[in-house]
Every structure is written in C-alpha cells, then in structure tokens.
Scaffold this motif. Structure first.
Motif, mmCIF file in Angstrom:
data_model
loop_
_atom_site.group_PDB
_atom_site.id
_atom_site.type_symbol
_atom_site.label_atom_id
_atom_site.label_comp_id
_atom_site.label_asym_id
_atom_site.label_seq_id
_atom_site.Cartn_x
_atom_site.Cartn_y
_atom_site.Cartn_z
ATOM 1 N N SER A 115 0.844 -1.184 0.000
ATOM 2 C CA SER A 115 0.000 0.000 0.000
ATOM 3 C C SER A 115 0.882 1.238 0.000
ATOM 4 O O SER A 115 2.073 1.174 0.295
ATOM 5 N N SER A 116 0.267 2.401 -0.326
ATOM 6 C CA SER A 116 1.027 3.647 -0.391
ATOM 7 C C SER A 116 1.317 4.219 0.983
ATOM 8 O O SER A 116 2.182 5.076 1.127
ATOM 9 N N ALA A 117 0.604 3.779 2.035
ATOM 10 C CA ALA A 117 0.828 4.263 3.395
ATOM 11 C C ALA A 117 1.020 3.064 4.314
ATOM 12 O O ALA A 117 0.192 2.167 4.361
ATOM 13 N N THR A 170 6.745 4.155 -2.457
ATOM 14 C CA THR A 170 6.546 2.704 -2.329
ATOM 15 C C THR A 170 7.745 1.920 -2.851
ATOM 16 O O THR A 170 8.228 0.982 -2.193
ATOM 17 N N ALA A 171 8.255 2.304 -4.008
ATOM 18 C CA ALA A 171 9.398 1.575 -4.581
ATOM 19 C C ALA A 171 10.637 1.699 -3.697
ATOM 20 O O ALA A 171 11.378 0.723 -3.494
ATOM 21 N N ALA A 172 10.869 2.913 -3.154
ATOM 22 C CA ALA A 172 12.034 3.122 -2.287
ATOM 23 C C ALA A 172 11.904 2.311 -1.003
ATOM 24 O O ALA A 172 12.892 1.749 -0.508
ATOM 25 N N ARG A 173 10.682 2.216 -0.458
ATOM 26 C CA ARG A 173 10.481 1.437 0.774
ATOM 27 C C ARG A 173 10.684 -0.049 0.512
ATOM 28 O O ARG A 173 11.252 -0.761 1.354
ATOM 29 N N GLU A 174 10.249 -0.528 -0.644
ATOM 30 C CA GLU A 174 10.478 -1.932 -0.981
ATOM 31 C C GLU A 174 11.974 -2.214 -1.138
ATOM 32 O O GLU A 174 12.476 -3.252 -0.680
ATOM 33 N N ALA A 175 12.690 -1.289 -1.769
ATOM 34 C CA ALA A 175 14.137 -1.457 -1.923
ATOM 35 C C ALA A 175 14.832 -1.444 -0.560
ATOM 36 O O ALA A 175 15.761 -2.233 -0.314
ATOM 37 N N ALA A 176 14.368 -0.561 0.325
ATOM 38 C CA ALA A 176 14.958 -0.507 1.669
ATOM 39 C C ALA A 176 14.690 -1.807 2.423
ATOM 40 O O ALA A 176 15.540 -2.278 3.193
ATOM 41 N N GLY A 177 13.520 -2.405 2.200
ATOM 42 C CA GLY A 177 13.215 -3.687 2.843
ATOM 43 C C GLY A 177 14.152 -4.788 2.376
ATOM 44 O O GLY A 177 14.571 -5.640 3.177
ATOM 45 N N ILE A 210 21.061 7.115 -0.982
ATOM 46 C CA ILE A 210 19.660 7.513 -1.133
ATOM 47 C C ILE A 210 19.645 8.953 -1.643
ATOM 48 O O ILE A 210 20.131 9.862 -0.965
ATOM 49 N N VAL A 211 19.111 9.151 -2.838
ATOM 50 C CA VAL A 211 19.159 10.456 -3.504
ATOM 51 C C VAL A 211 17.737 10.968 -3.695
ATOM 52 O O VAL A 211 16.821 10.195 -3.999
ATOM 53 N N GLY A 212 17.556 12.259 -3.525
ATOM 54 C CA GLY A 212 16.249 12.860 -3.768
ATOM 55 C C GLY A 212 16.201 14.296 -3.297
ATOM 56 O O GLY A 212 17.055 14.736 -2.517
ATOM 57 N N ALA A 224 13.720 9.661 6.680
ATOM 58 C CA ALA A 224 12.657 8.831 7.267
ATOM 59 C C ALA A 224 12.840 7.366 6.898
ATOM 60 O O ALA A 224 12.652 6.467 7.733
ATOM 61 N N ILE A 225 13.235 7.089 5.662
ATOM 62 C CA ILE A 225 13.459 5.700 5.232
ATOM 63 C C ILE A 225 14.649 5.101 5.984
ATOM 64 O O ILE A 225 14.611 3.945 6.417
ATOM 65 N N ALA A 226 15.711 5.901 6.155
ATOM 66 C CA ALA A 226 16.882 5.401 6.878
ATOM 67 C C ALA A 226 16.534 5.091 8.336
ATOM 68 O O ALA A 226 16.961 4.067 8.886
ATOM 69 N N LEU A 227 15.760 5.955 8.985
ATOM 70 C CA LEU A 227 15.356 5.712 10.373
ATOM 71 C C LEU A 227 14.418 4.504 10.465
ATOM 72 O O LEU A 227 14.459 3.746 11.445
ATOM 73 N N ALA A 228 13.584 4.313 9.451
ATOM 74 C CA ALA A 228 12.715 3.131 9.432
ATOM 75 C C ALA A 228 13.548 1.858 9.303
ATOM 76 O O ALA A 228 13.230 0.831 9.911
ATOM 77 N N MET A 229 14.634 1.915 8.530
ATOM 78 C CA MET A 229 15.543 0.774 8.428
ATOM 79 C C MET A 229 16.162 0.462 9.788
ATOM 80 O O MET A 229 16.287 -0.709 10.172
ATOM 81 N N ALA A 230 16.535 1.501 10.530
ATOM 82 C CA ALA A 230 17.128 1.292 11.859
ATOM 83 C C ALA A 230 16.143 0.606 12.794
ATOM 84 O O ALA A 230 16.505 -0.316 13.534
ATOM 85 N N LYS A 231 14.879 1.044 12.746
ATOM 86 C CA LYS A 231 13.872 0.425 13.614
ATOM 87 C C LYS A 231 13.597 -1.018 13.208
ATOM 88 O O LYS A 231 13.373 -1.889 14.050
ATOM 89 N N GLU A 232 13.622 -1.276 11.906
ATOM 90 C CA GLU A 232 13.386 -2.632 11.413
ATOM 91 C C GLU A 232 14.520 -3.572 11.816
ATOM 92 O O GLU A 232 14.289 -4.739 12.142
ATOM 93 N N LEU A 233 15.758 -3.058 11.843
ATOM 94 C CA LEU A 233 16.903 -3.886 12.215
ATOM 95 C C LEU A 233 16.887 -4.249 13.696
ATOM 96 O O LEU A 233 17.379 -5.298 14.087
#
Length: 305
Positions: free
Chosen positions: A1-3, A11-18, A36-38, A46-55
């Motif tokens: 999902s988008s959220a 969505t694509a960046a979050r899947e790649a981060a996963g 991560i470029v943008g 936010a994606i990097a911090l989400a990766m930290a929480k997932e780890l």
C-alpha cells in the motif's frame, strides 16, 4: 500500500529498503554503501530511520550528520572513524561458572571498627554479606566478601530478584524480578523472569554485545600495573572504567582488531556489521570521501547509508 508504518508514498524506495534490511540481517552486505538520492522533504532520512527500527537493537545503527565532522578540536578523519567503530558490533560468548537463583535472603553482617570511631565510640563496618539463592532444584547460602556489597547495591538487588554472580570475577548481574511476584501489583514496570532451573552453582553461557568503539575507549588509557590486554574479555572488563577523553591512535585500534580477529577465528566472538547513516552527505569534502572509501575496504567495515 502507499501508506504503511507512518510513511506515505515512496513505495518503490520502501520496498528497496526492505530488501537492503534483509541483506543486512543475513550478513550479506558488509562493507557496501547505499546512496539515497532525492530532493529535500522526500523522505530520505525517514526511510533510513525506518531501516534502523526494522533492524532492531541487535544491529548497531549510528546516525551522523555530515556537518558534525567539521570541528576545531577533532580531525575529520577521527570523527568518521569513531562513528565507523560505533557501527561495528561484537557479540562475545563465554562459558562461565556462576551462582544463579532467586534471592530469598540478603543479610548484611556488621562488626565494630575501632579505627572509624572517636575516642569513646566505635564505628561499624561490614564484615560479610549472607546471600541465599533459590532455584527450582534447591537453595544455597553464600558468604560474600564485603567489597561485593557495592556491586549488589549498584544492581539494586532486593529479595525476590533473580540474579547471577560470576564465580571468577565476582560480577553481579540482575536478570529481573521473579515471576512468583508478578501478581504483587496491578501495574508495574518490572521485567518478570522464571525461577532458574538446575543447581545454584552451574556453568552458564554468558553473551555480551559491545561495539569496537566501546573497546577503543575502554582501553585508550594505560592499564594499571603495566599489564597487557591479551584477550577480548580483558578488553570488555576495562569497559567498567570510564577514562578521560583522550586520542585513540591507529596503533591501539590495530591491536584491538588483531585480538578481536583472533577470537572470531576461535569462535569466542562474532562480528556484527551494523549501519552508519550519514545524513546530508553532500556536505562532506573530498578528503572525507577519500577516507570513507579507504575505510570501507577494511574487513571490519559497516554498511554505509
């Protein structure tokens, strides 16, 4: 999902981060970099911090803003290497003889001390500590040295706590509150653990997680008595002493790397490559990028995001 999990879009960046998180957890991405470029505000941090929480807590995650490397007191390369070492974990396993159980009795025996009193009064000092530990198999009463009373106080050990004491070093570790006291209060911020099984005196697998930077700082001061640090557990033991701020030399880091590598080869310790997240990386200069490139070629290197 988008959220999902508070993140909207990308969505694509979050899947790649996963996928990157899965590679990190499988230890298949050490020594690699992820860029991560943008534009601003697109969710890179936010994606990097989400990766930290997932780890989770098992994998070291060290955030660094690029502007932090510019200081009049510390060299840029030193700051980068410090964060590199913070991002590399070391899990040390050792089989130790311990006394483990629920504290059923804790008594402090005192004696008169004529040296601590005045002309007409005697002071009192601790002569020994009586500690009774209980397991599912039996109980054992230990007579402890007075110096161990400070360790019990530091761990806030009380009757009903589950603890273990290392027989060699005398180190005390509070595991939690016995689950037999779980119904004592309706609401309590305590961690309840089951009463240990087996004998009070036993061999136990002790696991400790540290980072290479912890070992660097703990051993940056000369050891008392001129003794050399020759094993990982001696390095970890020095972590209890917090030395003053001092420069950590490449020679010291090299010596610690040799000891760590030897114990990894022997199976005593396990290296856990973590994640170093550098935010606003475009603010780094050419010298910093060159140093990053060289540091990542080391066999002890984290994942750089």
């Amino acid at each position: 999902s988008s959220a999902s999990c508070g993140l909207v879009g990308q969505t694509a960046a979050r899947e790649a981060a996963g996928i990157v998180v899965d590679l990190i957890q499988a230890s298949n991405m050490a020594g690699r970099a992820l860029l991560i470029v943008g534009p601003p505000g697109t969710g890179k941090t936010a994606i990097a911090l989400a990766m930290a929480k997932e780890l989770g807590n098992a994998t070291p995650f060290t955030p660094l803003v690029a502007s932090q490397v510019y200081s009049k007191e510390v060299k840029k390369t030193e700051i980068l290497m410090e964060h590199f070492r913070k991002s590399i974990g070391l899990r040390i396993r050792e089989s130790k003889e311990v006394y483990e159980g629920e504290v059923s009795e804790l008594t402090v025996e005192e004696t008169e001390d004529p040296l601590s009193g005045g002309a007409t009064a005697y002071g009192r000092s601790i002569s020994h500590v009586l500690l009774t530990l209980k397991t599912a198999k039996g109980t054992k009463t230990l007579k402890l040295d007075p110096t161990m009373y400070d360790a019990l106080i530091k761990e806030n050990v009380q009757q009903g706590d589950v603890i273990y004491i290392e027989s060699n070093s005398g180190a005390v570790k509070r595991v939690g509150r016995s689950d037999s006291f779980a119904t004592e209060f309706d609401l309590e911020a305590e961690e309840y653990v089951p009463i240990p099984k087996g004998d009070v005196h036993k061999k136990r697998q002790v696991v400790q997680d540290v980072t290479l930077h912890d070992l660097d700082v703990a051993n940056s001061q000369p050891s008392s008595g001129g003794s050399n640090r020759k094993d990982v557990m001696a390095l970890v033991a020095a972590m209890g002493q917090r030395p003053k701020k001092t420069e950590i030399t490449d020679k010291l880091r090299g010596e610690i790397n040799k000891i760590v590598q030897r114990y990894i080869d022997e199976g005593v310790a396990e290296l856990i490559p973590g994640v170093l997240f550098i935010d606003e990386v475009h603010m780094l200069d050419q010298e910093s990028f060159t140093y990053l490139n060289r540091a990542m070629e080391s066999n002890m290197s984290p994942i750089v995001v």
